[in-house]
Design a protein around this motif. Structure first.
Motif, PDB file in Angstrom:
ATOM      1  N   PHE A  98      57.716  51.710  63.224  1.00  0.00           N
ATOM      2  CA  PHE A  98      57.219  51.548  64.587  1.00  0.00           C
ATOM      3  C   PHE A  98      56.024  52.462  64.841  1.00  0.00           C
ATOM      4  O   PHE A  98      54.987  52.036  65.339  1.00  0.00           O
ATOM      5  CB  PHE A  98      58.348  51.854  65.579  1.00  0.00           C
ATOM      6  N   MET A  99      56.177  53.735  64.440  1.00  0.00           N
ATOM      7  CA  MET A  99      55.115  54.716  64.698  1.00  0.00           C
ATOM      8  C   MET A  99      53.841  54.399  63.918  1.00  0.00           C
ATOM      9  O   MET A  99      52.745  54.708  64.359  1.00  0.00           O
ATOM     10  CB  MET A  99      55.580  56.133  64.334  1.00  0.00           C
ATOM     11  N   ILE A 100      53.964  53.862  62.727  1.00  0.00           N
ATOM     12  CA  ILE A 100      52.776  53.638  61.886  1.00  0.00           C
ATOM     13  C   ILE A 100      52.206  52.238  62.092  1.00  0.00           C
ATOM     14  O   ILE A 100      50.992  52.072  62.238  1.00  0.00           O
ATOM     15  CB  ILE A 100      53.123  53.840  60.382  1.00  0.00           C
TER      16      ILE A 100
ATOM     17  N   GLN B 196      45.236  50.145  74.538  1.00  0.00           N
ATOM     18  CA  GLN B 196      46.196  50.096  73.424  1.00  0.00           C
ATOM     19  C   GLN B 196      47.167  51.257  73.484  1.00  0.00           C
ATOM     20  O   GLN B 196      48.355  51.117  73.231  1.00  0.00           O
ATOM     21  CB  GLN B 196      45.447  50.135  72.094  1.00  0.00           C
ATOM     22  N   LYS B 197      46.628  52.447  73.805  1.00  0.00           N
ATOM     23  CA  LYS B 197      47.493  53.626  73.892  1.00  0.00           C
ATOM     24  C   LYS B 197      48.553  53.420  74.966  1.00  0.00           C
ATOM     25  O   LYS B 197      49.723  53.725  74.771  1.00  0.00           O
ATOM     26  CB  LYS B 197      46.669  54.863  74.227  1.00  0.00           C
ATOM     27  N   ALA B 198      48.120  52.914  76.111  1.00  0.00           N
ATOM     28  CA  ALA B 198      49.050  52.696  77.216  1.00  0.00           C
ATOM     29  C   ALA B 198      50.117  51.689  76.808  1.00  0.00           C
ATOM     30  O   ALA B 198      51.304  51.865  77.072  1.00  0.00           O
ATOM     31  CB  ALA B 198      48.287  52.204  78.442  1.00  0.00           C
TER      32      ALA B 198
ATOM     33  N   LEU C 161      55.620  50.180  75.211  1.00  0.00           N
ATOM     34  CA  LEU C 161      56.555  49.606  74.242  1.00  0.00           C
ATOM     35  C   LEU C 161      57.676  50.581  73.910  1.00  0.00           C
ATOM     36  O   LEU C 161      58.843  50.187  73.826  1.00  0.00           O
ATOM     37  CB  LEU C 161      55.804  49.250  72.946  1.00  0.00           C
ATOM     38  N   ILE C 162      57.312  51.855  73.731  1.00  0.00           N
ATOM     39  CA  ILE C 162      58.325  52.872  73.431  1.00  0.00           C
ATOM     40  C   ILE C 162      59.349  52.916  74.564  1.00  0.00           C
ATOM     41  O   ILE C 162      60.556  52.860  74.343  1.00  0.00           O
ATOM     42  CB  ILE C 162      57.671  54.260  73.242  1.00  0.00           C
ATOM     43  N   VAL C 163      58.837  52.983  75.805  1.00  0.00           N
ATOM     44  CA  VAL C 163      59.734  53.060  76.955  1.00  0.00           C
ATOM     45  C   VAL C 163      60.642  51.829  77.006  1.00  0.00           C
ATOM     46  O   VAL C 163      61.851  51.930  77.182  1.00  0.00           O
ATOM     47  CB  VAL C 163      58.910  53.192  78.261  1.00  0.00           C
ATOM     48  N   TRP C 164      60.032  50.663  76.795  1.00  0.00           N
ATOM     49  CA  TRP C 164      60.794  49.420  76.859  1.00  0.00           C
ATOM     50  C   TRP C 164      61.917  49.393  75.824  1.00  0.00           C
ATOM     51  O   TRP C 164      63.059  49.079  76.119  1.00  0.00           O
ATOM     52  CB  TRP C 164      59.846  48.233  76.652  1.00  0.00           C
ATOM     53  N   PHE C 165      61.593  49.794  74.600  1.00  0.00           N
ATOM     54  CA  PHE C 165      62.611  49.803  73.540  1.00  0.00           C
ATOM     55  C   PHE C 165      63.738  50.760  73.867  1.00  0.00           C
ATOM     56  O   PHE C 165      64.910  50.470  73.643  1.00  0.00           O
ATOM     57  CB  PHE C 165      61.988  50.188  72.191  1.00  0.00           C
ATOM     58  N   LEU C 166      63.370  51.932  74.413  1.00  0.00           N
ATOM     59  CA  LEU C 166      64.403  52.925  74.697  1.00  0.00           C
ATOM     60  C   LEU C 166      65.273  52.495  75.862  1.00  0.00           C
ATOM     61  O   LEU C 166      66.451  52.843  75.914  1.00  0.00           O
ATOM     62  CB  LEU C 166      63.776  54.296  74.941  1.00  0.00           C
ATOM     63  N   ILE C 167      64.707  51.731  76.796  1.00  0.00           N
ATOM     64  CA  ILE C 167      65.549  51.214  77.887  1.00  0.00           C
ATOM     65  C   ILE C 167      66.505  50.154  77.338  1.00  0.00           C
ATOM     66  O   ILE C 167      67.690  50.127  77.644  1.00  0.00           O
ATOM     67  CB  ILE C 167      64.673  50.629  79.025  1.00  0.00           C
ATOM     68  N   LYS C 168      65.963  49.280  76.494  1.00  0.00           N
ATOM     69  CA  LYS C 168      66.782  48.237  75.880  1.00  0.00           C
ATOM     70  C   LYS C 168      67.916  48.840  75.068  1.00  0.00           C
ATOM     71  O   LYS C 168      69.026  48.333  75.054  1.00  0.00           O
ATOM     72  CB  LYS C 168      65.926  47.370  74.950  1.00  0.00           C
ATOM     73  N   GLU C 169      67.616  49.894  74.347  1.00  0.00           N
ATOM     74  CA  GLU C 169      68.626  50.481  73.471  1.00  0.00           C
ATOM     75  C   GLU C 169      68.348  51.970  73.280  1.00  0.00           C
ATOM     76  O   GLU C 169      67.555  52.335  72.431  1.00  0.00           O
ATOM     77  CB  GLU C 169      68.632  49.767  72.106  1.00  0.00           C
ATOM     78  N   PRO C 170      68.999  52.797  74.097  1.00  0.00           N
ATOM     79  CA  PRO C 170      68.720  54.239  74.010  1.00  0.00           C
ATOM     80  C   PRO C 170      69.080  54.831  72.652  1.00  0.00           C
ATOM     81  O   PRO C 170      68.594  55.896  72.316  1.00  0.00           O
ATOM     82  CB  PRO C 170      69.591  54.838  75.114  1.00  0.00           C
ATOM     83  N   ARG C 171      69.926  54.140  71.908  1.00  0.00           N
ATOM     84  CA  ARG C 171      70.301  54.720  70.604  1.00  0.00           C
ATOM     85  C   ARG C 171      69.343  54.287  69.495  1.00  0.00           C
ATOM     86  O   ARG C 171      69.600  54.504  68.334  1.00  0.00           O
ATOM     87  CB  ARG C 171      71.741  54.356  70.259  1.00  0.00           C
ATOM     88  N   GLY C 172      68.263  53.647  69.863  1.00  0.00           N
ATOM     89  CA  GLY C 172      67.197  53.395  68.902  1.00  0.00           C
ATOM     90  C   GLY C 172      67.238  52.023  68.268  1.00  0.00           C
ATOM     91  O   GLY C 172      68.144  51.229  68.467  1.00  0.00           O
ATOM     92  N   LEU C 173      66.190  51.777  67.490  1.00  0.00           N
ATOM     93  CA  LEU C 173      66.023  50.469  66.879  1.00  0.00           C
ATOM     94  C   LEU C 173      67.163  50.123  65.933  1.00  0.00           C
ATOM     95  O   LEU C 173      67.546  48.966  65.804  1.00  0.00           O
ATOM     96  CB  LEU C 173      64.701  50.429  66.101  1.00  0.00           C
ATOM     97  N   ALA C 174      67.715  51.139  65.262  1.00  0.00           N
ATOM     98  CA  ALA C 174      68.789  50.878  64.307  1.00  0.00           C
ATOM     99  C   ALA C 174      69.979  50.244  65.029  1.00  0.00           C
ATOM    100  O   ALA C 174      70.547  49.248  64.561  1.00  0.00           O
ATOM    101  CB  ALA C 174      69.207  52.166  63.613  1.00  0.00           C
ATOM    102  N   ALA C 175      70.336  50.802  66.194  1.00  0.00           N
ATOM    103  CA  ALA C 175      71.458  50.255  66.963  1.00  0.00           C
ATOM    104  C   ALA C 175      71.130  48.865  67.485  1.00  0.00           C
ATOM    105  O   ALA C 175      71.963  47.957  67.455  1.00  0.00           O
ATOM    106  CB  ALA C 175      71.784  51.190  68.126  1.00  0.00           C
TER     107      ALA C 175
END
Lengths: 324, 449
Positions: free
Chosen positions: A259-261, A288-290, A295-309
């Motif tokens: 995700f980061m890269i 793009q930065k925004a 996207l980070i915020v959205w993913f963490l709201i969807k699943e606070p335990r991360g992409l793996a979960a």
């Protein structure tokens, strides 16, 4: 096994851009994330010193390659990692007395101290004018590894070996000790788990892995680095990778690093392709930065335990639907 | 979950991203006319240093547009460029380099401008493998002056060592000769980073040669608090201060110097402490501040008249803020574009009039001869110093002009270009290059070819 062969076969089809700019940094970032995840995700000790430990690994390996050229490359890498691990143990001593945000502050001090040290003392960089270090010839068993494919395979092999060892480790007695400390250290010590030793062991293994990743970052990825390449921003990047990927999960590291890269590069290509020339390049960059942040915020709201979960939940749902 | 399974999932993610990425790359390619010269630009329009970057690209793009619009390209070969944002970060810089290095629509990359000291260092070896010359004006590895060891690195015009030596020679000009340097105290206040430390070795050597006292005072990054450093200056009472800052460090230094009562007209800023963006935030106390630079400010050079007439007045300029026309950074962009265009022209004269690749541009750079006459033809007399490069000398010029800030704009106060003591310093540089070659197992090229 088939997959490993496929990964090893990538250099045959991928061009330099893919190897140098996308896959190598992805693999190394995954390894760094794995290192921090052992400490933070499994043993519950938060650290902002990852950048510092990367620099210890890089500078230690550089000096080993330079001063003991007869050592084979993997041995230098491992010894560089061990040196970084020992520095990690020293940096981890405060964890015996403090925890949480206070520990973060003390690892932050380690980060700044190490960055200052390598910038200040010329010996570490062999008195180069700019205190930067660059890889001596990378070779193993007579094979020159300095081509993009060679550096990719070196990185891949290291990541596979370290990941395999780490995956076993977290399922062993050590891993269970770490998780007990993470979940409740008082209870762990009451039932006779050696808390102090467990914490220091976590710092050692974590810094060892991060140190190896740092050496790869310096020599297999960038080629020339100075202490600034491993500054606080790097530590934050690693921490974000494991938060996004999933703490306490081995594959989460790969997801988080991906995700980061990948995402910023993807956004950049998309932005250039869709709006190239029509929109002011500076504005496009800021947008793009925004978007990346959103996207980070959205993913963490969807699943606070991360992409793996997130992924395993999707997987279970899919499997149950198929079974029905 | 087994390792094998994890790998499978990971590779799926990689595959998906790969698909998306390649689709994105595919859409960005559009048909360009044939016989154009591709020239990628690595820019930093966002991030901490964007304010200094934006005028640089304006100068560069304006000159390229001038070449295309007015001169019809370089001998008829028009320039095409696209931008890749680096944020001044190494990783992004490497990504940009890898993205553009194969050229575009069949047109190869002649020269890559890394625009960032750490990026240029990370690309040193990659550029040799890919045969693409890196041109780093007034930054980059000083040892790369020795082209026998660094065939594809070109720290042309003004290295950090020349910067230090020019500053010392300007002081000599002020005090009435190099023999009067003896006994002076010169303090260098520097950004505590690899860049900032680059001038320690040459200054120590010059101090030994001329007998002045060399004081080194580091300022930690980013440099927004310097009371301790300037208190030390007040205590040591140096005659001159050489300020090698970057970003916010420079205006803070000027303000703090005023607070401790150090005379601002005895502070000489280095290349990256010598722009309008550095001194304007310091306000009124910046009046009288000096700076040594290879990019003299001013909008009265002949080329600027042409740029104004054909580009700015026609609304073709990349410049957002017309006040920056003729600023130090704008002119540095013009300077850089002139060197690149002339190197391509030189290569064309040898290899034929067509798009030039990196290997040919390397030849063009090593045979570049920007004489006074040629500079007059371009209209860059006084803006760019005469420059003659060779395999043994990838710097060429080595002189700077000293500017003084009058509260509104920069004025040249030195006696033309202040030459550095290159004869004195080159042997040391060659020694360092040789040490690098030994460490890396490089056999230096034969300089006669």
């Amino acid at each position: 096994m088939v997959l490993l062969a496929a990964l090893a076969g990538i250099p045959l089809v991928a061009n330099d851009y893919w190897l140098n700019a996308v896959l190598i940094p992805f693999l190394i970032m995954s390894l760094t994330a794995l290192g921090l995840n052992l400490l933070m995700g499994y043993a519950g000790q938060a650290s902002l010193g990852s950048g510092g430990f990367m620099s210890v690994g890089a500078y230690a390996t550089y000096n080993l390659l330079l001063r003991l050229p007869e050592l084979p490359l993997p041995v230098s890498l491992l010894l560089g990692g061990i040196i970084s691990g020992l520095v990690g143990v020293v940096a981890g001593l405060p964890s015996l007395r403090i925890k949480g945000f206070y520990l973060v502050a003390s690892t932050l001090a380690t980060q700044f101290l190490l960055e200052w040290l390598f910038n200040q003392y010329g010996w570490f960089s062999n008195y180069s004018t700019s205190s930067s270090i660059s890889a001596p010839r990378l070779a193993f068993l007579g094979h020159d590894l300095s081509s993009p494919a060679g550096r990719y395979l070196l990185t891949l092999a290291t990541v596979v070996v370290v990941t395999a060892v780490a995956a076993r480790l977290v399922r062993s007695q050590t891993g269970r000790t770490w998780m007990a400390i993470r979940d409740m250290d008082t209870a762990a010590s009451v039932i006779g788990i050696p808390v102090s030793a467990g914490k220091l062991k976590a710092f050692f293994v974590s810094s060892l892995v991060i140190g190896i990743a740092g050496a790869l970052w310096a020599f297999a990825y960038l080629g020339t680095v100075d202490a600034r390449s491993f500054n606080l921003d790097r530590s934050f990047q690693v921490m974000f990778a494991i938060i996004i990927g999933g703490m306490g999960s081995v594959r989460g590291n790969f997801l988080g690093a991906a995700f980061m890269i990948f995402v910023p590069i993807l956004l950049d290509h998309l932005g250039g392709g869709v709006f190239g020339g029509a929109v002011d390049p500076g504005q496009l960059e800021n947008f793009q930065k925004a978007l990346f942040g959103a996207l980070i915020v959205w993913f963490l709201i969807k699943e606070p335990r991360g992409l793996a979960a997130l992924l395993s939940r999707a997987w279970t749902r899919l499997a149950s639907r198929i079974n029905r | 979950m087994s390792l094998w399974k994890q790998k499978r999932i990971m590779s799926k993610a990689v595959g998906l991203a790969a698909l998306a990425l390649s689709a994105a790359v595919g859409t960005s390619a559009s048909a360009e006319e044939a016989k154009t010269q591709y020239f990628p630009l690595a820019t930093f329009r966002v991030g901490a240093y964007a304010s200094s970057g934006i005028p640089v690209w304006a100068g560069e793009i304006d000159y390229f547009r001038y070449i295309n619009e007015v001169e019809g390209g370089i001998n008829g070969i028009k320039l095409v460029w696209d931008e890749c944002e680096t944020n001044w970060e190494v990783e992004k810089g490497v990504e940009c380099y890898e993205r553009v290095k194969a050229g575009k629509n069949g047109s190869p990359v002649p020269i890559f401008l890394p625009h960032g000291d750490p990026i240029s260092k990370a690309l040193t070896e990659k550029s040799v493998a890919d045969k693409i010359p890196l041109v780093t004006i007034a930054y980059g590895r000083t040892e790369a002056i020795d082209g026998r060891v660094f065939p594809y690195s070109f720290p042309v015009v003004f290295s950090f060592w020349s910067e230090a030596s020019s500053a010392v020679n300007f002081i000599a000009e002020k005090v009435g000769g190099k023999d009067k340097l003896k006994g002076l105290k010169i303090a260098t206040v520097y950004h505590d980073s690899p860049y900032g430390k680059e001038t320690q070795v040459p200054l120590a050597h010059l101090a030994k040669t001329y007998g002045f006292e060399d004081i080194q005072i580091p300022v930690p990054h980013p440099g927004n608090e310097q009371s301790a450093q300037w208190a030390k200056i007040r205590q040591l009472k140096p005659d001159w201060v050489f300020l090698r800052g970057w970003g916010v460090m420079t205006p803070v230094a000027i303000k703090t110097a005023a607070k401790v009562g150090f005379p601002v007209d005895h502070i000489i800023g280095g290349i990256w402490s010598g722009s309008e963006e550095d001194v304007r935030p310091a306000g009124a106390v910046g009046k009288g501040y000096l700076a040594v630079t290879p990019f003299p400010a001013g909008a009265n050079f002949e080329i600027h008249q042409k740029l104004k007439k054909y580009i700015l007045d026609k609304g073709l300029s990349d410049l957002k803020d017309p006040k920056s026309f003729g600023s130090v950074y704008y002119n540095s962009g013009v300077d850089e574009a002139i060197v690149a265009v002339e190197a391509i022209r030189t290569a064309q004269a040898h290899f034929g009039v067509r798009p030039i690749n990196g290997e040919e541009a390397q030849w063009g750079l090593e045979h570049l001869d920007l004489s006074e006459k040629r500079l007059a033809e371009i209209g860059a007399t006084g803006l760019q110093q005469p420059l003659k490069l060779s395999a043994k000398d990838h710097e060429g010029g080595g002189a700077g002009k000293v500017l003084q800030w009058d509260g509104e704009k920069w004025n040249v106060v030195s006696n033309g270009w202040v030459k550095s003591d290159r004869d004195l310093l080159l042997p040391l540089i060659y020694e360092r290059a040789a040490a690098y070659a030994r460490e890396k197992g490089i056999t230096p090229r034969d300089a006669t070819n």
